[in-house]
Scaffold this active site. Structure first.
Site, PDB file in Angstrom:
ATOM      1  N   TYR A  60       0.499  -1.272  -0.276  1.00  0.00           N
ATOM      2  CA  TYR A  60      -0.240   0.042  -0.215  1.00  0.00           C
ATOM      3  C   TYR A  60       1.064   1.006  -0.599  1.00  0.00           C
ATOM      4  CZ  TYR A  60      -3.419  -3.226   1.444  1.00  0.00           C
ATOM      5  OH  TYR A  60      -4.330  -4.179   1.560  1.00  0.00           O
ATOM      6  N   PHE A 207     -12.753  -6.413   0.036  1.00  0.00           N
ATOM      7  CA  PHE A 207     -13.567  -6.064  -0.653  1.00  0.00           C
ATOM      8  C   PHE A 207     -15.137  -5.773  -0.051  1.00  0.00           C
ATOM      9  CE2 PHE A 207     -10.949  -5.938  -4.131  1.00  0.00           C
ATOM     10  CZ  PHE A 207     -10.328  -4.707  -4.126  1.00  0.00           C
ATOM     11  N   PRO A 208     -15.508  -5.724   1.304  1.00  0.00           N
ATOM     12  CA  PRO A 208     -16.501  -6.294   1.507  1.00  0.00           C
ATOM     13  C   PRO A 208     -18.307  -5.098   1.663  1.00  0.00           C
ATOM     14  CG  PRO A 208     -15.578  -5.151   3.725  1.00  0.00           C
ATOM     15  CD  PRO A 208     -14.219  -4.815   3.068  1.00  0.00           C
ATOM     16  N   LEU A 209     -17.552  -4.076   0.894  1.00  0.00           N
ATOM     17  CA  LEU A 209     -18.265  -3.413  -0.090  1.00  0.00           C
ATOM     18  C   LEU A 209     -18.763  -3.280  -0.725  1.00  0.00           C
ATOM     19  CD1 LEU A 209     -18.136  -0.426   2.955  1.00  0.00           C
ATOM     20  CD2 LEU A 209     -19.605  -2.801   3.250  1.00  0.00           C
ATOM     21  N   GLY A 210     -17.986  -4.128  -1.710  1.00  0.00           N
ATOM     22  CA  GLY A 210     -17.887  -4.026  -3.106  1.00  0.00           C
ATOM     23  C   GLY A 210     -16.598  -2.567  -3.402  1.00  0.00           C
TER      24      GLY A 210
END
Length: 296
Positions: A60, A207-210
């Site tokens: 990152y 990506f739990p929310l997309g």
């Protein structure tokens, strides 16, 4: 947040809602944040809210987020679990090419130790890549197993793997967590989630929310998710996170954000009470689009 916790073997118990630090880097997870002070405030607020599980990586930035975490949070709270990932590097265009030779994996562990100012890493995920050169999976897992035996890694995780790779790795070393893409509209890893739940191994959906990396699989824009949120008077993100908490008892969430407002909202997702009808409506969603490899 509630006191609901899940044990990460070798690293200890953590609350089920943590924080993914990826978005603290610049656009495209490349370069420094546009507002470094704001990013630092998000990290401090996460700890204030009781978050004890932060997911990061030398990928990152690269290096930016790990260096920021060390600068802002040291001395680390005693109960804070820092999880990181190895198995790739960032090229000059911001790509994520694989880097999985055992010597390279060992070097990446030492790099994370140095930038985070730690003597041992709580949890290290080995990122699998379909594009990786001909390095046997067993050799990659074996390198991490050696680092664990040497005391540099407390627990081993896997990222972006399928069920067969998970089982192969378990035959070599104890696996303490799995991190794969999974959310209300992307359920390609459902069999792996069910297997880890049966074994009591934490499953950490990234990506739990997309994500923008999933252009045809945006959980928050789905009309069913938004409809449930409107009925309950909560944010769509909270509905998606609450569904993941309901989906299996071994899920640990790491929603990422560079906003204190969104951070606080995400942390309140475990207060959202989904009815049986809400859960069924969300369960009935069919994933759309590709479930190709994710860039984490």
């Amino acid at each position: 947040m509630t006191n609901d916790v899940v044990d990460v073997p070798g690293a200890g118990p953590v609350h089920r809602i943590g924080f993914g630090a990826m978005q603290l880097a610049g656009p495209g997870v490349f370069g420094p944040p546009g507002d470094r002070d704001r990013a630092a405030r998000v990290l401090r607020r996460a700890v204030e809210l009781g978050i004890d599980h932060i997911d990061t990586s030398d990928f990152y930035g690269p290096w930016v987020v790990n260096e920021l975490i060390a600068e802002v949070l040291r001395p680390y709270p005693q109960n804070l679990l820092l999880a990181t990932k190895i198995g790739a590097y960032r090229d000059h265009r911001g790509g994520w090419p694989p880097l999985v030779h055992p010597d390279a994996l060992r070097a990446q562990v030492h790099d994370n130790l140095r930038r985070l100012h730690l003597e041992a890493l709580d949890l290290v995920y080995l990122r699998h890549s379909a594009e990786q050169p001909g390095i046997p999976w067993e050799d990659q897992v074996g390198a991490l197993a050696e680092l664990r035996e040497a005391g540099l890694v407390r627990s081993i995780g896997l990222s972006n793997v399928d069920l067969a790779q998970f089982e192969q790795a378990r035959a070599i070393a104890p696996i303490s967590a799995v991190q794969n893409s999974y959310n209300v509209v992307d359920r390609a890893a459902a069999d792996l989630l069910d297997r880890t739940a049966a074994l009591g191994v934490p499953f950490v959906p990234f990506f739990p929310l997309g994500s923008a990396f999933q252009p045809n699989s945006r959980a928050l824009s789905d009309q069913v998710v938004r409809g449930v949120a409107e009925r309950l008077g909560v944010a769509p993100a909270q509905v998606s996170l609450a569904w993941l908490l309901h989906r299996a008892p071994n899920t640990l969430l790491i929603p990422g954000t560079s906003s204190i407002e969104h951070l606080e909202s995400n942390c309140a997702a475990d207060q959202v009470k989904l009815s049986e009808a809400d859960v069924q409506e969300l369960d009935d969603l069919v994933a759309e689009g590709t479930t190709a490899e994710r860039p984490l």
